[in-house]
Design a protein around this motif. Sequence first.
Motif, mmCIF file in Angstrom:
data_model
loop_
_atom_site.group_PDB
_atom_site.id
_atom_site.type_symbol
_atom_site.label_atom_id
_atom_site.label_comp_id
_atom_site.label_asym_id
_atom_site.label_seq_id
_atom_site.Cartn_x
_atom_site.Cartn_y
_atom_site.Cartn_z
ATOM 1 N N SER A 44 5.616 2.703 1.705
ATOM 2 C CA SER A 44 5.962 4.107 1.906
ATOM 3 C C SER A 44 6.516 4.320 3.317
ATOM 4 O O SER A 44 6.529 3.410 4.150
ATOM 5 C CB SER A 44 4.743 4.988 1.695
ATOM 6 N N HIS A 45 6.939 5.531 3.576
ATOM 7 C CA HIS A 45 7.465 5.878 4.897
ATOM 8 C C HIS A 45 6.401 5.719 5.985
ATOM 9 O O HIS A 45 6.707 5.352 7.119
ATOM 10 C CB HIS A 45 7.995 7.322 4.881
ATOM 11 N N SER A 46 5.148 5.958 5.601
ATOM 12 C CA SER A 46 4.053 5.788 6.570
ATOM 13 C C SER A 46 3.548 4.346 6.600
ATOM 14 O O SER A 46 2.513 4.059 7.185
ATOM 15 C CB SER A 46 2.901 6.729 6.229
ATOM 16 N N ASN A 47 4.276 3.458 5.960
ATOM 17 C CA ASN A 47 4.013 2.015 5.961
ATOM 18 C C ASN A 47 2.743 1.631 5.192
ATOM 19 O O ASN A 47 2.121 0.620 5.476
ATOM 20 C CB ASN A 47 3.962 1.461 7.382
ATOM 21 N N ARG A 48 2.340 2.453 4.220
ATOM 22 C CA ARG A 48 1.230 2.082 3.332
ATOM 23 C C ARG A 48 1.775 1.138 2.270
ATOM 24 O O ARG A 48 2.849 1.355 1.721
ATOM 25 C CB ARG A 48 0.625 3.314 2.682
ATOM 26 N N HIS A 49 1.010 0.100 1.946
ATOM 27 C CA HIS A 49 1.421 -0.891 0.956
ATOM 28 C C HIS A 49 0.585 -0.724 -0.309
ATOM 29 O O HIS A 49 -0.639 -0.707 -0.252
ATOM 30 C CB HIS A 49 1.216 -2.302 1.506
ATOM 31 N N THR A 50 1.257 -0.617 -1.448
ATOM 32 C CA THR A 50 0.590 -0.608 -2.746
ATOM 33 C C THR A 50 1.242 -1.665 -3.615
ATOM 34 O O THR A 50 2.458 -1.869 -3.567
ATOM 35 C CB THR A 50 0.688 0.762 -3.436
ATOM 36 N N LYS A 51 0.428 -2.362 -4.377
ATOM 37 C CA LYS A 51 0.922 -3.448 -5.220
ATOM 38 C C LYS A 51 1.813 -2.891 -6.326
ATOM 39 O O LYS A 51 1.559 -1.832 -6.884
ATOM 40 C CB LYS A 51 -0.233 -4.216 -5.866
#
Length: 69
Positions: free
Chosen positions: A17-24
């Motif tokens: 995401s834009h906030s650099n959260r990673h989801t599989k």
Amino acid sequence: MRCQLCLKSGMSGNNVSHSNRHTKTRFKANVHKQTLDRNGTPVTVKICSRCLRSLHKSPKVRKAFAALK
């Protein structure tokens, strides 16, 4: 699904995401059912779009298609 010629299937990775959260996430291969002509007989195969495009170009892919049972 899996390509019957090159055996390509899916890959796993991350949505970032834009906030650099990673989801599989899962990236699936672009596989379609296609009826192709093999030695004058129609054969239904599950083939990825790359192999379908290369079928008319590459001798390697044509050889793999001829060896398909």
